[in-house]
Design a protein around this motif. Structure first.
Motif, short mmCIF file in Angstrom:
data_model
loop_
_atom_site.label_atom_id
_atom_site.label_comp_id
_atom_site.label_asym_id
_atom_site.label_seq_id
_atom_site.Cartn_x
_atom_site.Cartn_y
_atom_site.Cartn_z
N THR A 16 35.68 -36.51 32.97
CA THR A 16 34.90 -37.87 32.75
C THR A 16 35.85 -38.76 32.59
OG1 THR A 16 34.25 -37.43 30.62
CG2 THR A 16 32.78 -36.89 32.17
N PHE A 17 35.83 -39.88 32.51
CA PHE A 17 36.37 -41.18 32.14
C PHE A 17 36.43 -41.79 30.62
CE2 PHE A 17 37.07 -43.24 36.77
CZ PHE A 17 37.42 -42.05 37.30
N ASN A 18 37.57 -42.08 30.05
CA ASN A 18 37.64 -42.75 29.11
C ASN A 18 38.28 -43.82 29.01
OD1 ASN A 18 37.51 -43.62 26.22
ND2 ASN A 18 39.05 -42.26 25.58
N PRO A 19 37.85 -45.02 29.83
CA PRO A 19 38.56 -46.06 30.53
C PRO A 19 39.11 -46.96 29.44
CG PRO A 19 36.27 -46.58 30.54
CD PRO A 19 36.32 -45.39 30.19
N ARG A 20 40.17 -47.76 29.87
CA ARG A 20 40.99 -48.66 29.45
C ARG A 20 41.14 -49.92 30.15
NH1 ARG A 20 46.38 -48.87 30.23
NH2 ARG A 20 47.23 -47.01 31.29
N GLY A 21 41.30 -50.88 29.54
CA GLY A 21 41.39 -52.29 30.32
C GLY A 21 42.50 -52.97 30.04
N GLY A 22 42.78 -54.24 30.37
CA GLY A 22 44.04 -55.03 30.12
C GLY A 22 45.00 -55.05 31.08
N ILE A 23 45.03 -54.23 32.10
CA ILE A 23 46.04 -54.28 33.03
C ILE A 23 45.73 -55.42 34.23
CG2 ILE A 23 46.49 -53.10 35.20
CD1 ILE A 23 46.07 -50.42 33.93
N VAL A 24 46.80 -56.12 34.57
CA VAL A 24 46.64 -57.50 35.29
C VAL A 24 46.89 -57.03 36.51
CG1 VAL A 24 47.48 -59.75 35.26
CG2 VAL A 24 47.56 -58.68 33.15
N ASN A 25 46.31 -57.76 37.46
CA ASN A 25 46.56 -57.79 38.92
C ASN A 25 46.56 -59.32 39.39
OD1 ASN A 25 46.61 -55.10 40.09
ND2 ASN A 25 45.02 -54.76 38.45
N GLY A 26 46.83 -59.43 40.63
CA GLY A 26 46.72 -60.79 41.32
C GLY A 26 45.59 -61.25 41.85
N VAL A 27 45.17 -62.61 42.13
CA VAL A 27 44.10 -62.99 42.60
C VAL A 27 44.56 -64.13 43.52
CG1 VAL A 27 41.82 -63.99 42.17
CG2 VAL A 27 42.67 -62.06 40.60
N GLY A 28 43.99 -64.23 44.61
CA GLY A 28 44.27 -65.62 45.38
C GLY A 28 43.17 -65.89 46.60
N GLY A 29 42.67 -66.95 46.70
CA GLY A 29 41.48 -67.21 47.56
C GLY A 29 41.30 -68.64 48.04
N ILE A 30 40.42 -68.90 48.84
CA ILE A 30 39.74 -70.15 48.98
C ILE A 30 38.28 -70.29 48.85
CG2 ILE A 30 41.66 -70.19 51.12
CD1 ILE A 30 39.37 -69.58 52.98
N GLU A 31 37.84 -71.53 48.82
CA GLU A 31 36.51 -71.75 48.71
C GLU A 31 36.12 -72.96 49.66
OE1 GLU A 31 36.13 -72.76 44.52
OE2 GLU A 31 36.94 -74.88 44.81
N VAL A 32 34.80 -73.04 50.01
CA VAL A 32 34.36 -74.24 50.75
C VAL A 32 32.89 -74.37 50.29
CG1 VAL A 32 33.38 -75.01 52.91
CG2 VAL A 32 35.65 -73.65 52.82
N GLY A 33 32.63 -75.44 49.81
CA GLY A 33 31.18 -75.73 49.20
C GLY A 33 30.59 -77.10 49.68
N TYR A 34 29.29 -77.30 49.44
CA TYR A 34 28.76 -78.69 49.53
C TYR A 34 27.84 -79.25 48.32
CZ TYR A 34 25.80 -82.25 51.80
OH TYR A 34 25.05 -83.52 52.09
N GLU A 35 28.49 -80.40 47.95
CA GLU A 35 27.88 -81.00 46.59
C GLU A 35 26.64 -82.05 47.24
OE1 GLU A 35 29.27 -83.39 42.72
OE2 GLU A 35 30.70 -82.67 44.28
N PHE A 36 25.63 -81.58 46.64
CA PHE A 36 24.48 -82.58 46.49
C PHE A 36 24.62 -83.83 45.69
CE2 PHE A 36 23.29 -78.31 47.63
CZ PHE A 36 22.45 -78.35 48.94
#
Length: 327
Positions: A132-152
């Motif tokens: 079973t897992f005894n998890p740990r966090g704090g590991i950094v990875n990259g993120v990149g993306g796009i967004e399209v939206g409509y504002e009322f």
């Protein structure tokens, strides 16, 4: 002969008297007729009659004789229109960012910090079995993306013209690296140092609430969507007996999976121009359960063995920056 002349003179005199009488009798009728015609058909070429504001017409005090032209209604309407235009221009000058609503698009990138919520287990071949897992966090990875939206359309908050709120619907898609790191507890192989690296593509439909202030824009939102994950590398290093220092995992068998995903968004936005703005956001991402399978390391377990790994969930904290443009 003289008698005839006398009769003709008398007849002529009587005719003149009759003619004068007719003229005198007809004169009042003509004046009366003229007055009646004037009342029914006023002279339109004579220009407007300026009555006092409180003067009544023909003795009826319940009807005020007001002339719309004499009240200068057209100049008043023009003045009101000019005032409204000036007020709108003043509000636009005071209002933050652009009052334009509609379509917008953006790009963003940053880092994803793995959260210690990747609970699960691995089922190894005998004699190791369940770990079973005894998890740990704090590991950094990259993120990149796009967004399209409509504002009322925006709604004013108060009367100052400086605070507004508006709802938006947004679609965003991005790449995110995910790392599941843990110590797997096992009585045979000891504490197994487990590390699983994933690539993932995430897609969300977000509901966003924007609050406009004189300094910046505050954004809050929630998104619902999905994630597709595929493993890039995995390792599980034993620490006891014949398993010490050895990677228990072999080649991949089923190393990709899809899952439901949810994200929460909180951020600020600062305008650069009336259409372009810079954004800073925090996102918390939750990805549902996934299952993966690998062959066991043949040098450890022999040939024909497999390892099944289950994750209850993935969690990550994202810190992002980007640009947003209003069309």
């Amino acid at each position: 002969m003289t008698h005839l002349r006398w009769k003709a003179l008398c007849l002529q005199t009587n005719l003149w008297i009759l003619l004068v009488g007719l003229v005198i009798w007809a004169s009042p009728l003509k004046a009366e007729s003229g007055d009646e015609y004037t009342e029914e058909k006023p002279d339109l070429t004579a220009g407007p009659t300026n009555y006092p504001n409180n003067q009544s017409i023909e003795g009826d005090s319940s009807i005020a004789a007001t002339d719309p032209i004499s009240e200068n209604t057209l100049p008043k309407e023009k003045n009101n229109l000019e005032k409204n235009l000036k007020d709108q221009k003043a509000i636009q000058q005071q209002a933050p960012f652009s009052l334009k609503t509609g379509l917008y698009a953006g790009v963003f990138g940053g880092g994803a910090f793995s959260a210690p919520g990747n609970y699960g287990y691995s089922l190894y071949p005998s004699p190791v079995g369940l770990a079973t897992f005894n998890p740990r966090g704090g590991i950094v990875n990259g993120v990149g993306g796009i967004e399209v939206g409509y504002e009322f359309p925006k709604e004013a908050m108060g009367t100052s013209g400086s605070f507004y709120w508006s709802p938006s619907v947004q679609f965003d898609g991005y790449y995110m690296g995910v790392t599941a790191a843990a110590s797997q507890l096992n009585t045979v192989a000891g504490n197994i140092a487990f590390k699983d690296n994933f690539n993932s593509g995430l897609f969300f439909i977000d509901g966003i609430l924007k609050v406009y202030t004189p300094i910046l824009i505050i954004n809050f939102g929630v998104g619902i969507g999905g994630a597709y994950m595929w493993e890039s590398s995995i390792a599980g290093i034993g620490s006891r007996g014949s398993f010490a220092g050895k990677n228990l995992f072999g080649r991949g068998i089923d190393t990709s999976s899809g899952a439901a995903a949810v994200q929460g968004i909180a951020g600020v936005e600062r305008w650069i121009t009336d259409r372009l703005s810079f954004i800073v956001e925090y996102r918390f991402v939750w990805i549902g359960g996934s299952n993966f399978s690998y062959a066991g390391n043949p040098t450890v377990f022999g040939s024909g063995t497999s390892i099944n790994t289950h994750f209850d969930q993935f969690e990550a904290n994202l810190v992002l920056g980007g640009l947003r443009y209003k069309f």
